[in-house]
Design a protein around this motif. Structure first.
Motif, PDB file in Angstrom:
ATOM      1  N   ASN A   1     -17.149   7.444  -4.290  1.00 40.86           N
ATOM      2  CA  ASN A   1     -16.026   6.636  -3.778  1.00 40.86           C
ATOM      3  C   ASN A   1     -14.821   6.617  -4.711  1.00 40.86           C
ATOM      4  OD1 ASN A   1     -17.460   5.803  -1.473  1.00 40.86           O
ATOM      5  ND2 ASN A   1     -18.536   4.287  -2.744  1.00 40.86           N
TER       6      ASN A   1
ATOM      7  N   LEU B   1     -11.014   7.867  -5.980  1.00 34.88           N
ATOM      8  CA  LEU B   1      -9.755   8.359  -5.407  1.00 34.88           C
ATOM      9  C   LEU B   1      -9.400   9.689  -6.056  1.00 34.88           C
ATOM     10  CD1 LEU B   1      -7.189   7.699  -3.607  1.00 34.88           C
ATOM     11  CD2 LEU B   1      -6.144   6.916  -5.736  1.00 34.88           C
TER      12      LEU B   1
ATOM     13  N   SER C   1     -15.609   3.362  -7.303  1.00 36.26           N
ATOM     14  CA  SER C   1     -14.782   2.485  -6.457  1.00 36.26           C
ATOM     15  C   SER C   1     -13.647   1.890  -7.278  1.00 36.26           C
ATOM     16  CB  SER C   1     -15.617   1.325  -5.906  1.00 36.26           C
ATOM     17  OG  SER C   1     -16.765   1.802  -5.284  1.00 36.26           O
ATOM     18  N   ASP C   2     -12.491   1.790  -6.653  1.00 40.58           N
ATOM     19  CA  ASP C   2     -11.322   1.222  -7.323  1.00 40.58           C
ATOM     20  C   ASP C   2     -10.951   2.002  -8.582  1.00 40.58           C
ATOM     21  OD1 ASP C   2     -11.038  -0.795  -5.409  1.00 40.58           O
ATOM     22  OD2 ASP C   2     -12.505  -2.058  -6.451  1.00 40.58           O
TER      23      ASP C   2
ATOM     24  N   ASN D   1      -7.370  10.496  -0.970  1.00 42.25           N
ATOM     25  CA  ASN D   1      -8.426   9.706  -0.361  1.00 42.25           C
ATOM     26  C   ASN D   1      -9.615   9.610  -1.286  1.00 42.25           C
ATOM     27  OD1 ASN D   1      -7.040  11.169   2.244  1.00 42.25           O
ATOM     28  ND2 ASN D   1      -7.657   9.061   2.577  1.00 42.25           N
ATOM     29  N   THR D   2     -10.477   8.665  -0.998  1.00 43.02           N
ATOM     30  CA  THR D   2     -11.671   8.557  -1.821  1.00 43.02           C
ATOM     31  C   THR D   2     -12.701   9.583  -1.371  1.00 43.02           C
ATOM     32  OG1 THR D   2     -12.654   6.899  -0.410  1.00 43.02           O
ATOM     33  CG2 THR D   2     -11.289   6.112  -2.222  1.00 43.02           C
ATOM     34  N   THR D   3     -13.510  10.016  -2.330  1.00 44.91           N
ATOM     35  CA  THR D   3     -14.494  11.048  -2.060  1.00 44.91           C
ATOM     36  C   THR D   3     -15.659  10.884  -3.039  1.00 44.91           C
ATOM     37  OG1 THR D   3     -14.787  13.443  -1.821  1.00 44.91           O
ATOM     38  CG2 THR D   3     -13.376  12.724  -3.594  1.00 44.91           C
TER      39      THR D   3
ATOM     40  N   ASN E   1      -1.139   9.741  -1.543  1.00 45.12           N
ATOM     41  CA  ASN E   1      -1.983   9.309  -2.651  1.00 45.12           C
ATOM     42  C   ASN E   1      -3.463   9.654  -2.484  1.00 45.12           C
ATOM     43  OD1 ASN E   1      -0.454   8.374  -4.761  1.00 45.12           O
ATOM     44  ND2 ASN E   1      -0.010   6.449  -3.734  1.00 45.12           N
TER      45      ASN E   1
ATOM     46  N   LYS F   1       0.829  -1.212   0.000  1.00 47.80           N
ATOM     47  CA  LYS F   1       0.000   0.000   0.000  1.00 47.80           C
ATOM     48  C   LYS F   1       0.851   1.244   0.000  1.00 47.80           C
ATOM     49  CE  LYS F   1      -4.136  -2.075   1.797  1.00 47.80           C
ATOM     50  NZ  LYS F   1      -4.991  -2.363   2.924  1.00 47.80           N
TER      51      LYS F   1
ATOM     52  N   ALA G   1      -9.483   6.071  -9.926  1.00 51.00           N
ATOM     53  CA  ALA G   1      -8.979   7.398  -9.566  1.00 51.00           C
ATOM     54  C   ALA G   1      -9.480   8.384 -10.605  1.00 51.00           C
ATOM     55  CB  ALA G   1      -7.448   7.396  -9.548  1.00 51.00           C
TER      56      ALA G   1
ATOM     57  N   ASN H   1      -6.493  12.457  -6.177  1.00 53.80           N
ATOM     58  CA  ASN H   1      -5.069  12.603  -5.905  1.00 53.80           C
ATOM     59  C   ASN H   1      -4.769  14.074  -5.654  1.00 53.80           C
ATOM     60  OD1 ASN H   1      -2.813  10.899  -5.787  1.00 53.80           O
ATOM     61  ND2 ASN H   1      -2.009  11.772  -7.689  1.00 53.80           N
TER      62      ASN H   1
END
Lengths: 421, 421
Positions: free
Chosen positions: B9, B11, B54-55, B25-27, B23, A421, B57, B13
């Protein structure tokens, strides 16, 4: 009974496409067991598996002649820094913490990445080779796995490694061969290099070594041995047709002649040489001497991928701009380097689509947006497209990717994301 | 009511990832109309369209600052040959036969290729601009379309082109702007260049021109005008903050200072410069002067694709090997060149993911085999992956690709394959 695969209506690029018209014709290709049986089979030929090859071309896959596969888990860990800082402060401390399991998962990720970008063979140099062998056997590719030798290993470790090579039998491991892999002249002393050369001869294995990657290596060799790396290796009797020399950037013309005389295969790694600013490969002199040049990606920490298509484009682009000659190093030449020349170096009877050859192949989509128009398939393949045009990968007569899916890929991604990670 | 899109959800950057830890956070990101409304929306925010991020960026898309889009139909038509032979015997005879329909379909193919590799804007220079405009408007991207001026056009044609620019209104064409595009100093005489500069000022348009692409251009300019191309263009008053100069390979430090003083945007096209062996871009001097450097692919006949991700990697690789410095031209810098610097040159309020900015964005998969592990998203994006990791493309608040599918792509491929064999 051997398994049969029939690939129907696939484009076979028979003639080197030097003109815009020579793009071959569609045909039906029969694979029996692990070899191409018939390139012009009847359309109603019975087979265990039938693949619809319409709107696809069959191409030889890639043979990646220099990797450190498990380093995929170090991808992007440290970039854009000097070699010494990169190794000492980032790569080596990370590697010191690696466990066998890390090597296994890193190699599985690397093989997944290779399959998805059309590679079926890699010539590797790393540690914990049992884990590498396990990953290769599970995932269906071919590999030459280096038993890596370095001076800092204890004598007992060295003996163990030598025995490993002596006791190895290819018969038990069809797609895996081992190589004797002294890391480099700056990590192995003269006695170890001599022992490795003898061991390779005794065990009939290839010898994989880094040669003249950086200017520093040449400078240090001149100080220590009063000669350059290739001359030094020749003097101690290490060079021969079983030797696969990676990088070979900083050499003079006479050294290239020595390499030719000894039948050494030279591996060009353009991305790594560019990213680490190691230098520019003397492709023209290598070609003029008729050296068997193959291609490699090096490890993912200095590339940062294992994409041989990208490597081909990088090689020809660098050659053209560095010589000022847009006609040099054609698409067909780099494609040969990345395919048949690599297979040839290891005596793998593959790298071309021909009857009797081992059935290693790619099916690439001709409906991909970068594959149209298609005046010249080789040009599109080398210069225009990317790995996403590869639909199917066949290795040793087995389908290891179809419609871009590789068995177990989700598990690999999940495990890697969980671990690093 | 403005359309709303909620990306859940995903990512983001936020921080330049100089360390392995930064790196983001998800938002949940809310787009309203064609702008980012809220980068931290509540998860239960109501929206017309909800995307599961999700998953994935979210990244800024690419702004390709130098193209000849319709030349996609010449992809691979002629490679690995000298510039003069390439142009005279292959490219120009082919182009002489092109009809408006060819430009339309060629541009649609180019835009398809651009969307699939993450580009939402291109700065084009070609012919039959009505066809180009039609293709851009249909496919949902942005473009600056050059009204190309060359000396060999008849006076009536020139007047018609000038009127086209005078009568153009951006209000009728939201995502399309026109530019005044004198092709180069070797295809436009001094009077035409002066007229173009005046026209650009009068019509408040950008001016797109090839500058100092080859050594030949500089030599010829010295003979004809007793000075170098940039000095010549400055002398006739053409250079200003509205100028986008493509290539700019063969310039000295004083010329770079002139370009900086005039506020010119310089477009680096590494693949084209390498493939045609034009030369090596002076990136370090450009950066030292603080020039606004953007990136372009040039046309597909000299690249042979429109892949800005590949272009970024090529740029940094070439910089490192040509200077011998592995620390130069970081991944973040070339990413800025390929995104926000390009948008800035055209006053497009985009190129970064931020509240109030135009909603141009990519969603890239973090489960792609080359996106793991992800110590540094920017590094993976520039060095490791390829376009196949791009799942979704959003331009001006509209989804123009989702799950790698673009509306109508099959029709484009079929038409191109039918037309160009």
């Amino acid at each position: 009974m051997l398994q049969t695969i029939l690939i129907k209506n696939v484009l076979l690029n028979r003639i080197k496409p030097v003109t815009s018209k020579a793009n071959g014709n569609t045909t039906n290709i029969l694979i029996e067991g692990n070899r191409f049986k018939n390139l012009h089979a009847a359309p109603d030929t019975k087979a265990d598996i039938t693949i619809d090859g319409s709107d696809m071309a069959i191409l030889p896959p890639f043979y990646n002649l220099h990797t450190h596969a498990a380093m995929d888990i170090l991808r992007g860990y440290a970039d854009d820094m000097p070699l010494f800082e990169w190794l000492n402060e980032h790569i080596w401390p990370f590697e010191a913490k690696l466990k066998p399991d890390d090597i296994y998962w890193g190699t599985r990720l690397a093989i997944l990445e290779m399959i998805k970008s059309g590679t079926v063979f890699f010539n590797d140099m790393y540690f914990e080779i049992d884990e590498t062998i396990r990953a290769v056997e599970e995932m269906g590719v071919r590999a030459a796995i280096g038993v890596t030798m370095m001076e800092n290993h204890q004598l007992a470790v060295r003996e163990e490694k030598f025995d490993l090579l002596r006791n190895w039998s290819d018969n038990d491991h069809r797609r895996v061969m081992l190589t004797t892999a002294p890391h480099a002249i700056y990590t192995c002393g003269e006695q170890l290099l001599r022992d490795c050369a003898r061991l390779a001869a005794e065990t009939n294995t290839h010898l994989h070594i880094h040669v003249s990657e950086t200017e520093q290596e040449v400078t240090d060799c001149l100080k220590a041995h009063d000669t350059t790396p290739v001359r030094y290796l020749d003097r101690i009797g290490l060079l021969g047709p079983n030797v696969v020399a990676a990088h070979v950037v900083h050499v003079d013309k006479e050294e290239i002649q020595i390499l030719k005389r000894r039948g050494v295969t030279v591996v060009h790694n353009p991305c790594s040489n560019m990213k680490l600013a190691s230098g520019i490969f003397h492709f023209a002199d290598m070609m003029a001497e008729g050296i068997n040049v193959a291609m490699g990606t090096d490890g993912s920490s200095s590339n940062n991928n294992l994409d041989m298509r990208e490597e081909m484009k990088m090689a020809t682009m660098l050659a053209k701009v560095s010589t000022g000659d847009p006609t040099c190093l054609s698409a067909q030449t780099v494609l040969d380097w990345a395919t048949v020349n690599g297979a040839r170096a290891f005596g793998i009877d593959a790298g071309v689509i021909a009857e009797g050859k081992l059935a290693d192949a790619l099916l690439v989509s001709l409906n991909h947006e970068r594959m149209v128009p298609c005046y010249n398939l080789t040009s599109n393949w080398v210069y225009a497209t990317d790995s996403s045009c590869i639909d199917t990968v066949i290795c040793d007569g087995r389908i290891i990717m179809q419609h871009r899916h590789v068995d177990g890929e989700e598990d690999i991604i999940n495990e890697i994301r969980k671990r690093y990670k």
